[in-house]
Design an enzyme around this catalytic site. Structure first.
Site, PDB file in Angstrom:
ATOM      1  N   SER A  14       0.813 -14.479  19.366  1.00 55.31           N
ATOM      2  CA  SER A  14       0.853 -14.251  17.915  1.00 55.31           C
ATOM      3  C   SER A  14       2.297 -13.921  17.525  1.00 55.31           C
ATOM      4  CB  SER A  14      -0.105 -13.131  17.537  1.00 55.31           C
ATOM      5  OG  SER A  14       0.224 -11.981  18.256  1.00 55.31           O
ATOM      6  N   LYS A  18       4.140 -18.339  12.012  1.00 49.31           N
ATOM      7  CA  LYS A  18       3.359 -19.379  11.331  1.00 49.31           C
ATOM      8  C   LYS A  18       3.487 -19.269   9.825  1.00 49.31           C
ATOM      9  CE  LYS A  18      -0.458 -18.560  13.194  1.00 49.31           C
ATOM     10  NZ  LYS A  18      -1.787 -18.155  13.400  1.00 49.31           N
ATOM     11  N   TYR A  55      -0.121   0.009  10.322  1.00 51.39           N
ATOM     12  CA  TYR A  55       0.212  -0.121  11.745  1.00 51.39           C
ATOM     13  C   TYR A  55      -0.560  -1.279  12.381  1.00 51.39           C
ATOM     14  CZ  TYR A  55       2.688   4.326  11.712  1.00 51.39           C
ATOM     15  OH  TYR A  55       3.575   5.326  11.447  1.00 51.39           O
ATOM     16  N   ASP A  72       1.567 -12.470   4.718  1.00 57.08           N
ATOM     17  CA  ASP A  72       2.088 -13.842   4.666  1.00 57.08           C
ATOM     18  C   ASP A  72       2.033 -14.425   3.250  1.00 57.08           C
ATOM     19  OD1 ASP A  72       3.102 -14.485   7.179  1.00 57.08           O
ATOM     20  OD2 ASP A  72       1.096 -14.756   8.000  1.00 57.08           O
ATOM     21  N   GLU A 142      -2.985 -22.031   6.461  1.00 58.04           N
ATOM     22  CA  GLU A 142      -2.566 -21.365   7.700  1.00 58.04           C
ATOM     23  C   GLU A 142      -3.777 -20.637   8.283  1.00 58.04           C
ATOM     24  OE1 GLU A 142       0.472 -18.325   7.189  1.00 58.04           O
ATOM     25  OE2 GLU A 142       0.137 -17.621   9.241  1.00 58.04           O
ATOM     26  N   GLU A 151     -12.904 -15.278  17.566  1.00 58.37           N
ATOM     27  CA  GLU A 151     -13.116 -15.299  16.113  1.00 58.37           C
ATOM     28  C   GLU A 151     -12.625 -16.588  15.446  1.00 58.37           C
ATOM     29  OE1 GLU A 151     -11.542 -12.950  17.770  1.00 58.37           O
ATOM     30  OE2 GLU A 151     -12.308 -10.962  17.208  1.00 58.37           O
ATOM     31  N   THR A 189       7.443 -25.231  29.418  1.00 61.11           N
ATOM     32  CA  THR A 189       6.577 -25.890  28.423  1.00 61.11           C
ATOM     33  C   THR A 189       5.096 -25.783  28.762  1.00 61.11           C
ATOM     34  OG1 THR A 189       6.652 -28.032  29.528  1.00 61.11           O
ATOM     35  CG2 THR A 189       8.358 -27.597  27.887  1.00 61.11           C
ATOM     36  N   CYS A 381       5.216   3.483  -6.709  1.00 61.36           N
ATOM     37  CA  CYS A 381       3.822   3.925  -6.628  1.00 61.36           C
ATOM     38  C   CYS A 381       3.744   5.365  -6.125  1.00 61.36           C
ATOM     39  CB  CYS A 381       2.998   2.941  -5.811  1.00 61.36           C
ATOM     40  SG  CYS A 381       1.269   2.991  -6.333  1.00 61.36           S
ATOM     41  N   MET A 384       6.891   7.079  -6.901  1.00 66.32           N
ATOM     42  CA  MET A 384       7.026   7.516  -8.292  1.00 66.32           C
ATOM     43  C   MET A 384       6.243   8.816  -8.509  1.00 66.32           C
ATOM     44  SD  MET A 384       4.727   7.216 -11.161  1.00 66.32           S
ATOM     45  CE  MET A 384       4.790   6.742 -12.886  1.00 66.32           C
ATOM     46  N   HIS A 508       3.945  -2.086  -8.399  1.00 63.73           N
ATOM     47  CA  HIS A 508       4.744  -2.564  -7.268  1.00 63.73           C
ATOM     48  C   HIS A 508       5.575  -3.781  -7.682  1.00 63.73           C
ATOM     49  CE1 HIS A 508       2.638  -0.287  -4.011  1.00 63.73           C
ATOM     50  NE2 HIS A 508       1.715  -0.243  -4.943  1.00 63.73           N
ATOM     51  N   GLU A 510       7.879  -5.083  -6.140  1.00 60.92           N
ATOM     52  CA  GLU A 510       8.250  -5.872  -4.951  1.00 60.92           C
ATOM     53  C   GLU A 510       7.312  -7.057  -4.726  1.00 60.92           C
ATOM     54  OE1 GLU A 510       6.901  -2.882  -4.925  1.00 60.92           O
ATOM     55  OE2 GLU A 510       5.625  -2.513  -3.188  1.00 60.92           O
TER      56      GLU A 510
HETATM   57  N1  GLN Z   1      -1.895   6.942  -2.936  1.00 55.72           N
HETATM   58  C1  GLN Z   1      -1.442   6.711  -4.257  1.00 55.72           C
HETATM   59  C2  GLN Z   1      -2.581   6.307  -5.177  1.00 55.72           C
HETATM   60  O1  GLN Z   1      -3.591   5.848  -4.745  1.00 55.72           O
HETATM   61  C3  GLN Z   1      -0.330   5.681  -4.308  1.00 55.72           C
HETATM   62  C4  GLN Z   1      -0.722   4.328  -3.784  1.00 55.72           C
HETATM   63  C5  GLN Z   1       0.456   3.449  -3.454  1.00 55.72           C
HETATM   64  O2  GLN Z   1       1.563   3.931  -3.212  1.00 55.72           O
HETATM   65  N2  GLN Z   1       0.237   2.139  -3.392  1.00 55.72           N
HETATM   66  O3  GLN Z   1      -2.455   6.448  -6.381  1.00 55.72           O
END
Ligand code: GLN
Length: 533
Positions: A14, A18, A55, A72, A142, A151, A189, A381, A384, A508, A510
């Site tokens: 893995s 991919k 994790y 992904d 994918e 699986e 190979t 999130c 903040m 978020h 990002e």
């Molecule tokens: N644990 C916080 C909540 O549920 C923030 C969640 C997060 O950072 N995505 O509001």
């Protein structure tokens, strides 16, 4: 043109990339003018990765329509700029759930429900679902996991059947690994041959092989693989380690990955790819040598846990001619005594998202350190929420201020559970997820950062929110609530205007920052960090 299906499977090990190959191929086809989508089928039994620990599975990505997905999908969006949906992310859990719900409804009355045909039929239906709603020239699918996993079997059987049904409209690309044995001084190979044999044993002959390797493959070695695996030499592509994942599309282009796929799919008229913006980005990235040091204050000490954040920082860095070096700083190790030592060397600090108590103290101390030393800081999130708690404790003088998530009995629940969340009993898929409107206060720093727009839509993933009972007090002391949800008045963005850059977003950003369209808040944050150099 009929929709063409490209299946991407993996063997030997893995983590071969991919997802990056799928995203790169999507990018190349798009650059040739085709409309594409990319979807991921994961063989695990969870309905979605929302309930998984980072994790286990790295970051949990969220689509605009609120599906928690594999990371992904983040690569797919960042490479191609497409917006994926909940139908782009399928797991064994989702497949079984819909078959079992149908069985209970009585849709199969009188029948025994079996893996073949019922589960495989549902997999096939889901593979074709996106293209049944909207026309796509290419659907790249994918398949998560590795050939040989128990699986994966129903997915591979579904692909085998679909390939038969779709004829020339489907091909399989198999990604394997060619290890280098240092003692023998040789690339091997055999694992690739074995993996392809396994696939052939399941009735799937791959058309293209992508070999992941740390060393260049010789022509002889490619010919050998081609010979043993029933593919043409030109269809044996190498994917060697590159300094940046964003160079992979160019590497695939040079070796003709997209052309071989088009050829196998019977497409004759082929236009030249337009990759001008992408090449500009790569060139600019190559020239950006000045380092910008950003601290990522979080609790997950692994590369993939904050993937979308590190990628968003990288993209924004390139557009400011900076090479972002994001360094993980464990929030569990930050104390009031060592905050200076841990955080003073950085141009900016990101306080990362997260869940639960672990590492909370360090995030609050980091927020205080950034605020009192006027270091550009971006709280995302949970980050903040920690900015708000720190401000309430140290500026509003509410020493017990907390989030109800951390201390349900706090007398000053400046962060509280959302009303709609109070009745929630199931953990899976029940957070506030996906895009919501956010109105921006004119004249604020975020309003400038967004290019003076009055309303944006951003993706969420949380259960808690700023408690509106404390809003006036926060504002009176200088923490402004500058992004508000127009429907339910939730605070979505806070900022301290007198600081260089001190902004927290409940959403978020990002998730929606892409290589060619970096998010305005990341752009503005990096600008402030560069000015703080
Ligand atoms: N644990 C916080 C909540 O549920 C923030 C969640 C997060 O950072 N995505 O509001």
């Amino acid at each position: 043109m009929d929709t063409k299906y490209l299946f991407i499977t993996g063997g030997v090990a893995s983590s071969l990339g991919k997802g990056i190959i799928s995203a790169s191929l999507g990018k190349l086809l798009q650059a040739r003018g085709y409309k594409i989508t990319i979807q991921k089928f994961d063989p695990y039994i969870n309905i979605d990765p929302g309930t998984l620990n980072p994790y286990e599975h790295g970051e949990c990505y969220v689509t605009a329509d609120g599906q928690e997905t594999d990371l992904d999908l983040g690569h797919y969006e960042r490479f191609t700029g497409i917006r994926t949906t909940r139908d782009n992310s399928v797991t064994t859990g989702k497949i079984y759930l819909s078959v079992i719900e149908r069985e209970r409804r009585g849709d199969y009355l009188g029948k025994t429900i079996q893996v073949v045909p019922h589960i495989t039929d549902e997999i096939k239906r889901r593979i074709r679902l996106n293209a049944s709603k909207e026309h796509f020239d290419f659907v790249i699918t994918e398949i998560g996991g590795t050939i040989g996993d128990i699986e994966s079997q129903p997915f591979l059987e579904a692909i085998r059947q679909l390939r038969w049904e779709l004829g020339r409209n489907a091909i399989n690309i198999h990604l394997t690994y060619v290890p280098y044995l240092a003692a023998a001084g040789e690339l091997k190979t055999k694992p690739t041959q074995t993996s392809v044999k396994q696939l052939q044993g399941l009735g799937i002959q791959p058309e293209v092989l992508v070999l992941r390797t740390e060393h260049d493959l010789s022509d002889d070695l490619r010919a050998k693989v081609a010979h043993f695996c029933n593919v043409g030499v030109e269809a044996v592509i190498q994917s060697q380690d590159l300094p940046s994942i964003y160079e992979v599309p160019m590497n695939m282009l040079r070796q003709g990955l997209d052309l071989i796929c088009l050829k196998h799919l019977g497409i004759k008229q082929i236009t030249e790819p337009d990759l001008g913006d992408w090449i500009d980005f790569l060139e600019r990235s190559g020239r950006a040598s000045r380092i910008l040091d950003i601290a990522l204050v979080g609790k997950y000490d692994l590369q993939d846990a904050y993937k979308s954040i590190t990628e968003s920082l990288t993209h924004a860095g390139v557009y400011h001619d900076r090479k972002v070096k994001a360094t993980f700083v464990s929030s569990e190790e930050i104390t009031a005594d060592n905050a200076k030592e841990k955080l003073s060397g950085f141009n900016g600090i990101v306080i990362c998202p997260g869940f639960g108590k672990r590492g909370i103290k360090g995030k609050i101390i980091a927020a205080e350190y950034a605020r009192t030393n006027d270091i550009p800081a971006f709280g995302i999130c949970l980050g903040m929420q920690m900015m708000v708690i720190e401000f309430a404790r140290n500026v509003l003088k509410l020493p017990l201020a907390n989030s109800a998530e951390i201390d349900p009995a706090t007398p000053d629940n400046v962060i509280d559970i959302m009303e709609e969340q109070k009745s929630v009993t199931n953990m899976g898929g029940t957070m506030r997820l996906g895009e919501y409107d956010c109105e921006i206060v004119p004249g604020s720093n975020v309003w400038e950062a967004y290019g003076r727009v009055s309303s944006v839509r951003e993706r969420h993933r949380h259960r808690y929110e700023v408690n509106n009972n404390y809003r006036d007090a926060l504002e009176a002391e200088g923490m402004k609530c500058v992004g508000i949800n127009p429907k339910n008045d939730l605070v979505e963005i806070v900022e301290i205007p007198r600081h260089k850059w001190y902004i927290g977003t409940q959403f978020h950003p990002e998730y929606s920052s892409t290589v060619l369209c970096p998010h305005p808040l990341f752009m503005d944050f990096i600008k402030a960090c560069a000015e703080n150099d």
